[in-house]
Motif scaffolding. Structure first.
Motif, PDB file in Angstrom:
ATOM      1  N   ARG A  50       0.834  -1.199   0.000  1.00 54.79           N
ATOM      2  CA  ARG A  50       0.000   0.000   0.000  1.00 54.79           C
ATOM      3  C   ARG A  50       0.874   1.256   0.000  1.00 54.79           C
ATOM      4  NH1 ARG A  50      -3.440  -1.462   3.698  1.00 54.79           N
ATOM      5  NH2 ARG A  50      -2.194  -0.692   5.439  1.00 54.79           N
ATOM      6  N   ARG A  51       1.945   1.248   0.795  1.00 54.31           N
ATOM      7  CA  ARG A  51       2.863   2.390   0.807  1.00 54.31           C
ATOM      8  C   ARG A  51       3.559   2.549  -0.541  1.00 54.31           C
ATOM      9  NH1 ARG A  51       5.497   1.538   6.544  1.00 54.31           N
ATOM     10  NH2 ARG A  51       6.213  -0.272   5.412  1.00 54.31           N
ATOM     11  N   LEU A  52       3.916   1.427  -1.178  1.00 52.72           N
ATOM     12  CA  LEU A  52       4.561   1.493  -2.490  1.00 52.72           C
ATOM     13  C   LEU A  52       3.633   2.119  -3.519  1.00 52.72           C
ATOM     14  CD1 LEU A  52       6.926   0.770  -4.370  1.00 52.72           C
ATOM     15  CD2 LEU A  52       5.833  -1.450  -4.689  1.00 52.72           C
ATOM     16  N   ARG A  53       2.382   1.672  -3.538  1.00 49.10           N
ATOM     17  CA  ARG A  53       1.421   2.240  -4.489  1.00 49.10           C
ATOM     18  C   ARG A  53       1.224   3.734  -4.244  1.00 49.10           C
ATOM     19  NH1 ARG A  53      -2.070  -2.441  -3.567  1.00 49.10           N
ATOM     20  NH2 ARG A  53      -3.165  -1.073  -2.131  1.00 49.10           N
ATOM     21  N   THR A  54       1.123   4.124  -2.977  1.00 53.03           N
ATOM     22  CA  THR A  54       0.930   5.537  -2.643  1.00 53.03           C
ATOM     23  C   THR A  54       2.141   6.365  -3.060  1.00 53.03           C
ATOM     24  OG1 THR A  54      -0.470   4.910  -0.794  1.00 53.03           O
ATOM     25  CG2 THR A  54       0.436   7.134  -0.761  1.00 53.03           C
ATOM     26  N   ALA A  55       3.344   5.877  -2.762  1.00 55.38           N
ATOM     27  CA  ALA A  55       4.559   6.618  -3.114  1.00 55.38           C
ATOM     28  C   ALA A  55       4.696   6.741  -4.625  1.00 55.38           C
ATOM     29  CB  ALA A  55       5.788   5.919  -2.528  1.00 55.38           C
ATOM     30  N   TYR A  56       4.409   5.663  -5.346  1.00 57.37           N
ATOM     31  CA  TYR A  56       4.537   5.697  -6.798  1.00 57.37           C
ATOM     32  C   TYR A  56       3.494   6.634  -7.410  1.00 57.37           C
ATOM     33  CZ  TYR A  56       5.023   4.101 -11.577  1.00 57.37           C
ATOM     34  OH  TYR A  56       5.215   4.057 -12.921  1.00 57.37           O
ATOM     35  N   ARG A  57       2.272   6.591  -6.876  1.00 55.82           N
ATOM     36  CA  ARG A  57       1.215   7.462  -7.382  1.00 55.82           C
ATOM     37  C   ARG A  57       1.574   8.929  -7.155  1.00 55.82           C
ATOM     38  NH1 ARG A  57      -2.958   6.089  -4.116  1.00 55.82           N
ATOM     39  NH2 ARG A  57      -3.098   4.111  -5.200  1.00 55.82           N
ATOM     40  N   LEU A  58       2.062   9.251  -5.966  1.00 54.30           N
ATOM     41  CA  LEU A  58       2.458  10.624  -5.652  1.00 54.30           C
ATOM     42  C   LEU A  58       3.606  11.076  -6.550  1.00 54.30           C
ATOM     43  CD1 LEU A  58       2.071  13.031  -3.709  1.00 54.30           C
ATOM     44  CD2 LEU A  58       3.798  11.966  -2.259  1.00 54.30           C
ATOM     45  N   LEU A  59       4.563  10.191  -6.764  1.00 57.66           N
ATOM     46  CA  LEU A  59       5.705  10.498  -7.617  1.00 57.66           C
ATOM     47  C   LEU A  59       5.264  10.805  -9.043  1.00 57.66           C
ATOM     48  CD1 LEU A  59       8.805  10.568  -7.597  1.00 57.66           C
ATOM     49  CD2 LEU A  59       8.764   8.153  -8.152  1.00 57.66           C
ATOM     50  N   ARG A  60       4.383   9.972  -9.582  1.00 58.75           N
ATOM     51  CA  ARG A  60       3.878  10.193 -10.948  1.00 58.75           C
ATOM     52  C   ARG A  60       3.141  11.511 -11.052  1.00 58.75           C
ATOM     53  NH1 ARG A  60       1.129   4.836 -11.093  1.00 58.75           N
ATOM     54  NH2 ARG A  60      -0.609   6.202 -10.649  1.00 58.75           N
ATOM     55  N   ARG A  61       2.288  11.792 -10.064  1.00 63.48           N
ATOM     56  CA  ARG A  61       1.489  13.018 -10.127  1.00 63.48           C
ATOM     57  C   ARG A  61       2.369  14.258 -10.064  1.00 63.48           C
ATOM     58  NH1 ARG A  61      -3.516  11.209  -6.240  1.00 63.48           N
ATOM     59  NH2 ARG A  61      -4.450   9.797  -7.757  1.00 63.48           N
ATOM     60  N   ILE A  62       3.348  14.266  -9.183  1.00 59.77           N
ATOM     61  CA  ILE A  62       4.206  15.439  -9.053  1.00 59.77           C
ATOM     62  C   ILE A  62       5.001  15.675 -10.332  1.00 59.77           C
ATOM     63  CG2 ILE A  62       6.245  16.335  -7.864  1.00 59.77           C
ATOM     64  CD1 ILE A  62       5.096  15.111  -5.299  1.00 59.77           C
ATOM     65  N   ALA A  63       5.590  14.607 -10.884  1.00 59.72           N
ATOM     66  CA  ALA A  63       6.384  14.763 -12.112  1.00 59.72           C
ATOM     67  C   ALA A  63       5.504  15.198 -13.283  1.00 59.72           C
ATOM     68  CB  ALA A  63       7.097  13.456 -12.441  1.00 59.72           C
ATOM     69  N   THR A  64       4.330  14.610 -13.404  1.00 53.47           N
ATOM     70  CA  THR A  64       3.444  14.955 -14.513  1.00 53.47           C
ATOM     71  C   THR A  64       2.936  16.381 -14.377  1.00 53.47           C
ATOM     72  OG1 THR A  64       2.767  12.657 -14.722  1.00 53.47           O
ATOM     73  CG2 THR A  64       1.330  14.286 -15.717  1.00 53.47           C
ATOM     74  N   LEU A  65       2.513  16.741 -13.178  1.00 57.07           N
ATOM     75  CA  LEU A  65       1.995  18.095 -12.990  1.00 57.07           C
ATOM     76  C   LEU A  65       3.078  19.148 -13.150  1.00 57.07           C
ATOM     77  CD1 LEU A  65      -0.541  17.582 -10.082  1.00 57.07           C
ATOM     78  CD2 LEU A  65      -1.025  17.969 -12.500  1.00 57.07           C
ATOM     79  N   THR A  66       4.304  18.827 -12.812  1.00 54.68           N
ATOM     80  CA  THR A  66       5.393  19.790 -12.990  1.00 54.68           C
ATOM     81  C   THR A  66       5.620  20.064 -14.473  1.00 54.68           C
ATOM     82  OG1 THR A  66       6.467  19.062 -10.963  1.00 54.68           O
ATOM     83  CG2 THR A  66       7.834  20.237 -12.552  1.00 54.68           C
ATOM     84  N   ALA A  67       5.818  19.014 -15.253  1.00 56.58           N
ATOM     85  CA  ALA A  67       6.122  19.195 -16.679  1.00 56.58           C
ATOM     86  C   ALA A  67       4.907  19.728 -17.448  1.00 56.58           C
ATOM     87  CB  ALA A  67       6.609  17.887 -17.278  1.00 56.58           C
ATOM     88  N   LEU A  68       3.762  19.091 -17.270  1.00 57.24           N
ATOM     89  CA  LEU A  68       2.582  19.529 -18.019  1.00 57.24           C
ATOM     90  C   LEU A  68       2.037  20.854 -17.499  1.00 57.24           C
ATOM     91  CD1 LEU A  68       0.615  16.221 -18.653  1.00 57.24           C
ATOM     92  CD2 LEU A  68       1.980  17.553 -20.250  1.00 57.24           C
ATOM     93  N   GLY A  69       2.166  21.073 -16.195  1.00 58.81           N
ATOM     94  CA  GLY A  69       1.695  22.337 -15.629  1.00 58.81           C
ATOM     95  C   GLY A  69       2.455  23.517 -16.193  1.00 58.81           C
ATOM     96  N   TYR A  70       3.756  23.390 -16.281  1.00 60.19           N
ATOM     97  CA  TYR A  70       4.557  24.473 -16.853  1.00 60.19           C
ATOM     98  C   TYR A  70       4.170  24.706 -18.312  1.00 60.19           C
ATOM     99  CZ  TYR A  70       8.404  27.442 -18.175  1.00 60.19           C
ATOM    100  OH  TYR A  70       9.130  28.506 -18.628  1.00 60.19           O
TER     101      TYR A  70
END
Length: 136
Positions: A50-70
């Protein structure tokens, strides 16, 4: 004219199905529930998973929102704030061109932060789960 012994009926203990070999003959007694292996814990309920899924999901969201947000901010500014994007900075460079040139470094930075964070948080969790699965 004898054809040998007739095949045993399906209810006979020596009866074999066409795809079974003699090693797969049915046992003399039906297996008891005590013979069955204990069920493993469901992987979805495991706290490390459960922690792995949460960490991976958070990681994906931050990276995606950073690049696409800019990139989305750049597109919106280009479409709706043309006067702001035309502000000269120096020489022939204006704010719009400078922000467009910054897209590549922002994307590279998102990738670097993604890899570094994955190595520090997600990969150790995944390795721990792999070791726990191999120990079973």
């Amino acid at each position: 004219m004898s054809h040998g012994n007739p095949p045993p009926s399906p209810h006979h203990p020596d009866y074999l199905l066409p795809w079974q070999s003699s090693e797969q003959a049915p046992p003399d007694r039906p297996p008891s529930p005590a013979d069955a292996p204990a069920p493993a814990t469901a992987p979805g309920r495991h706290s490390d998973l459960r922690r792995l899924r949460t960490a991976y999901r958070l990681l994906r969201r931050i990276a995606t929102l950073t690049a696409l947000g800019y990139f989305m901010a750049f597109l919106l500014l280009s479409g709706f704030a043309k006067e702001l994007m035309d502000v000269p900075l120096f020489g022939g460079l204006n704010l719009g061109l400078a922000l467009g040139l910054c897209q590549l470094p922002v994307t590279v930075l998102a990738i670097v932060v993604y890899e570094r964070t994955a190595r520090r948080t997600v990969d150790p969790l995944a390795a721990r789960i792999r070791r726990a699965g191999a120990a079973r």
